[in-house]
Write a protein that holds these residues in place. Structure first.
Motif, PDB file in Angstrom:
ATOM      1  N   ASP A  73      20.590 -13.693  45.956  1.00 25.71           N
ATOM      2  CA  ASP A  73      19.619 -13.473  47.035  1.00 25.71           C
ATOM      3  C   ASP A  73      19.047 -12.061  46.990  1.00 25.71           C
ATOM      4  O   ASP A  73      17.849 -11.862  47.207  1.00 25.71           O
ATOM      5  N   LEU A  74      19.892 -11.090  46.713  1.00 20.31           N
ATOM      6  CA  LEU A  74      19.417  -9.705  46.632  1.00 20.31           C
ATOM      7  C   LEU A  74      18.445  -9.539  45.476  1.00 20.31           C
ATOM      8  O   LEU A  74      17.428  -8.849  45.602  1.00 20.31           O
ATOM      9  N   THR A  75      18.738 -10.187  44.364  1.00 23.05           N
ATOM     10  CA  THR A  75      17.832 -10.145  43.210  1.00 23.05           C
ATOM     11  C   THR A  75      16.499 -10.807  43.554  1.00 23.05           C
ATOM     12  O   THR A  75      15.433 -10.278  43.224  1.00 23.05           O
ATOM     13  N   LEU A  76      16.563 -11.946  44.230  1.00 26.99           N
ATOM     14  CA  LEU A  76      15.335 -12.629  44.660  1.00 26.99           C
ATOM     15  C   LEU A  76      14.534 -11.751  45.623  1.00 26.99           C
ATOM     16  O   LEU A  76      13.303 -11.714  45.559  1.00 26.99           O
ATOM     17  N   ALA A  77      15.225 -11.058  46.497  1.00 25.91           N
ATOM     18  CA  ALA A  77      14.541 -10.161  47.439  1.00 25.91           C
ATOM     19  C   ALA A  77      13.848  -9.032  46.691  1.00 25.91           C
ATOM     20  O   ALA A  77      12.698  -8.692  47.003  1.00 25.91           O
ATOM     21  N   LEU A  78      14.529  -8.455  45.704  1.00 26.92           N
ATOM     22  CA  LEU A  78      13.908  -7.381  44.921  1.00 26.92           C
ATOM     23  C   LEU A  78      12.668  -7.872  44.183  1.00 26.92           C
ATOM     24  O   LEU A  78      11.632  -7.201  44.172  1.00 26.92           O
ATOM     25  N   VAL A  79      12.762  -9.060  43.596  1.00 25.36           N
ATOM     26  CA  VAL A  79      11.606  -9.635  42.899  1.00 25.36           C
ATOM     27  C   VAL A  79      10.483  -9.903  43.895  1.00 25.36           C
ATOM     28  O   VAL A  79       9.311  -9.607  43.627  1.00 25.36           O
ATOM     29  N   GLY A  80      10.830 -10.461  45.047  1.00 27.85           N
ATOM     30  CA  GLY A  80       9.820 -10.721  46.071  1.00 27.85           C
ATOM     31  C   GLY A  80       9.128  -9.451  46.535  1.00 27.85           C
ATOM     32  O   GLY A  80       7.907  -9.420  46.698  1.00 27.85           O
ATOM     33  N   LEU A  81       9.901  -8.399  46.734  1.00 29.13           N
ATOM     34  CA  LEU A  81       9.302  -7.129  47.156  1.00 29.13           C
ATOM     35  C   LEU A  81       8.413  -6.562  46.070  1.00 29.13           C
ATOM     36  O   LEU A  81       7.330  -6.038  46.353  1.00 29.13           O
ATOM     37  N   GLU A  82       8.855  -6.675  44.827  1.00 29.19           N
ATOM     38  CA  GLU A  82       8.046  -6.179  43.713  1.00 29.19           C
ATOM     39  C   GLU A  82       6.721  -6.929  43.622  1.00 29.19           C
ATOM     40  O   GLU A  82       5.683  -6.337  43.344  1.00 29.19           O
ATOM     41  N   ARG A  83       6.754  -8.230  43.889  1.00 31.29           N
ATOM     42  CA  ARG A  83       5.539  -9.059  43.800  1.00 31.29           C
ATOM     43  C   ARG A  83       4.760  -9.093  45.109  1.00 31.29           C
ATOM     44  O   ARG A  83       3.784  -9.837  45.224  1.00 31.29           O
ATOM     45  N   ARG A  84       5.234  -8.359  46.088  1.00 34.08           N
ATOM     46  CA  ARG A  84       4.616  -8.322  47.414  1.00 34.08           C
ATOM     47  C   ARG A  84       4.628  -9.708  48.090  1.00 34.08           C
ATOM     48  O   ARG A  84       3.727 -10.047  48.858  1.00 34.08           O
ATOM     49  N   ASP A  85       5.667 -10.475  47.769  1.00 31.09           N
ATOM     50  CA  ASP A  85       5.900 -11.770  48.406  1.00 31.09           C
ATOM     51  C   ASP A  85       6.791 -11.519  49.625  1.00 31.09           C
ATOM     52  O   ASP A  85       8.016 -11.649  49.561  1.00 31.09           O
ATOM     53  N   VAL A  86       6.166 -11.148  50.714  1.00 26.09           N
ATOM     54  CA  VAL A  86       6.891 -10.753  51.918  1.00 26.09           C
ATOM     55  C   VAL A  86       7.733 -11.901  52.452  1.00 26.09           C
ATOM     56  O   VAL A  86       8.893 -11.711  52.829  1.00 26.09           O
ATOM     57  N   GLU A  87       7.181 -13.098  52.472  1.00 26.68           N
ATOM     58  CA  GLU A  87       7.917 -14.254  52.996  1.00 26.68           C
ATOM     59  C   GLU A  87       9.127 -14.582  52.122  1.00 26.68           C
ATOM     60  O   GLU A  87      10.220 -14.853  52.630  1.00 26.68           O
ATOM     61  N   GLY A  88       8.946 -14.566  50.814  1.00 26.42           N
ATOM     62  CA  GLY A  88      10.064 -14.839  49.910  1.00 26.42           C
ATOM     63  C   GLY A  88      11.156 -13.795  50.033  1.00 26.42           C
ATOM     64  O   GLY A  88      12.355 -14.128  50.054  1.00 26.42           O
ATOM     65  N   ALA A  89      10.763 -12.535  50.111  1.00 22.31           N
ATOM     66  CA  ALA A  89      11.739 -11.460  50.276  1.00 22.31           C
ATOM     67  C   ALA A  89      12.469 -11.611  51.609  1.00 22.31           C
ATOM     68  O   ALA A  89      13.695 -11.438  51.684  1.00 22.31           O
ATOM     69  N   HIS A  90      11.737 -11.961  52.648  1.00 21.78           N
ATOM     70  CA  HIS A  90      12.341 -12.161  53.975  1.00 21.78           C
ATOM     71  C   HIS A  90      13.390 -13.273  53.939  1.00 21.78           C
ATOM     72  O   HIS A  90      14.506 -13.104  54.441  1.00 21.78           O
ATOM     73  N   ARG A  91      13.019 -14.409  53.338  1.00 20.28           N
ATOM     74  CA  ARG A  91      13.960 -15.532  53.248  1.00 20.28           C
ATOM     75  C   ARG A  91      15.226 -15.132  52.505  1.00 20.28           C
ATOM     76  O   ARG A  91      16.343 -15.445  52.935  1.00 20.28           O
ATOM     77  N   ALA A  92      15.070 -14.447  51.381  1.00 17.56           N
ATOM     78  CA  ALA A  92      16.223 -14.038  50.578  1.00 17.56           C
ATOM     79  C   ALA A  92      17.101 -13.043  51.341  1.00 17.56           C
ATOM     80  O   ALA A  92      18.331 -13.146  51.322  1.00 17.56           O
ATOM     81  N   LEU A  93      16.476 -12.111  52.040  1.00 17.79           N
ATOM     82  CA  LEU A  93      17.243 -11.127  52.799  1.00 17.79           C
ATOM     83  C   LEU A  93      17.944 -11.762  53.999  1.00 17.79           C
ATOM     84  O   LEU A  93      19.082 -11.400  54.326  1.00 17.79           O
ATOM     85  N   ARG A  94      17.304 -12.709  54.641  1.00 13.33           N
ATOM     86  CA  ARG A  94      17.948 -13.413  55.772  1.00 13.33           C
ATOM     87  C   ARG A  94      19.157 -14.204  55.269  1.00 13.33           C
ATOM     88  O   ARG A  94      20.205 -14.209  55.912  1.00 13.33           O
ATOM     89  N   HIS A  95      18.998 -14.866  54.135  1.00 21.60           N
ATOM     90  CA  HIS A  95      20.127 -15.624  53.591  1.00 21.60           C
ATOM     91  C   HIS A  95      21.256 -14.678  53.187  1.00 21.60           C
ATOM     92  O   HIS A  95      22.441 -14.972  53.420  1.00 21.60           O
ATOM     93  N   ALA A  96      20.910 -13.544  52.612  1.00 17.31           N
ATOM     94  CA  ALA A  96      21.914 -12.535  52.261  1.00 17.31           C
ATOM     95  C   ALA A  96      22.664 -12.077  53.514  1.00 17.31           C
ATOM     96  O   ALA A  96      23.890 -11.926  53.496  1.00 17.31           O
ATOM     97  N   GLN A  97      21.938 -11.892  54.613  1.00 11.66           N
ATOM     98  CA  GLN A  97      22.572 -11.491  55.874  1.00 11.66           C
ATOM     99  C   GLN A  97      23.543 -12.563  56.358  1.00 11.66           C
ATOM    100  O   GLN A  97      24.634 -12.250  56.852  1.00 11.66           O
ATOM    101  N   GLU A  98      23.168 -13.820  56.213  1.00 10.53           N
ATOM    102  CA  GLU A  98      24.044 -14.918  56.615  1.00 10.53           C
ATOM    103  C   GLU A  98      25.328 -14.921  55.782  1.00 10.53           C
ATOM    104  O   GLU A  98      26.419 -15.165  56.309  1.00 10.53           O
ATOM    105  N   ILE A  99      25.201 -14.646  54.500  1.00 12.47           N
ATOM    106  CA  ILE A  99      26.376 -14.617  53.630  1.00 12.47           C
ATOM    107  C   ILE A  99      27.299 -13.464  54.013  1.00 12.47           C
ATOM    108  O   ILE A  99      28.522 -13.638  54.103  1.00 12.47           O
TER     109      ILE A  99
END
Length: 127
Positions: A35-61
């Motif tokens: 999830d953290l890797t997905l968030a980093l990729v999302g942030l790099e690509r300016r995919d705010v929604e994708g980064a948000h989803r990955a970070l929220r899931h990381a928080q749940e874990i």
């Protein structure tokens, strides 16, 4: 759902339901790093929604890892609990500010823990 997708889902479900407690912790850590890797990729690509989803899931874990600590059984877990609280705070801040630097900081904290729990789980299985 395709046959391949159904088989993959069944394999995943079977893997989780038959895993030892140590293996479950390793599975959670592996998904957290993913999830953290997905968030980093999302942030790099300016995919705010994708980064948000990955970070929220990381928080749940992290919340699940934190809740699963039994300090009555392992009082020394206080330090790990404090680290989980810190990681949770950094993830919330990273999500609010869309900071790749904060996500990278969490990766640097989490990967050694994942590696340590992987070794412990492997040792426990071998004995």
């Amino acid at each position: 759902m395709t046959t391949t997708a159904a088989l993959r889902r069944r394999y995943t479900n079977d893997s989780v339901t038959t895993a030892s407690p140590g293996q479950l912790v390793v599975l959670l850590y592996n998904r957290l790093v993913k999830d953290l890797t997905l968030a980093l990729v999302g942030l790099e690509r300016r995919d705010v929604e994708g980064a948000h989803r990955a970070l929220r899931h990381a928080q749940e874990i992290v919340s699940e890892l934190s809740c699963s600590l039994d300090l009555d059984v392992w009082p020394e877990g206080e330090g790990l609990l404090a680290l989980y609280d810190y990681v949770q705070d950094r993830l919330v801040q990273a999500n609010a500010t869309k900071s790749a630097a904060l996500v990278a900081e969490v990766v640097d904290l989490v990967e050694p823990l994942r590696d340590a729990f992987t070794q412990v789980a492997a040792t426990a299985e071998a004995s």
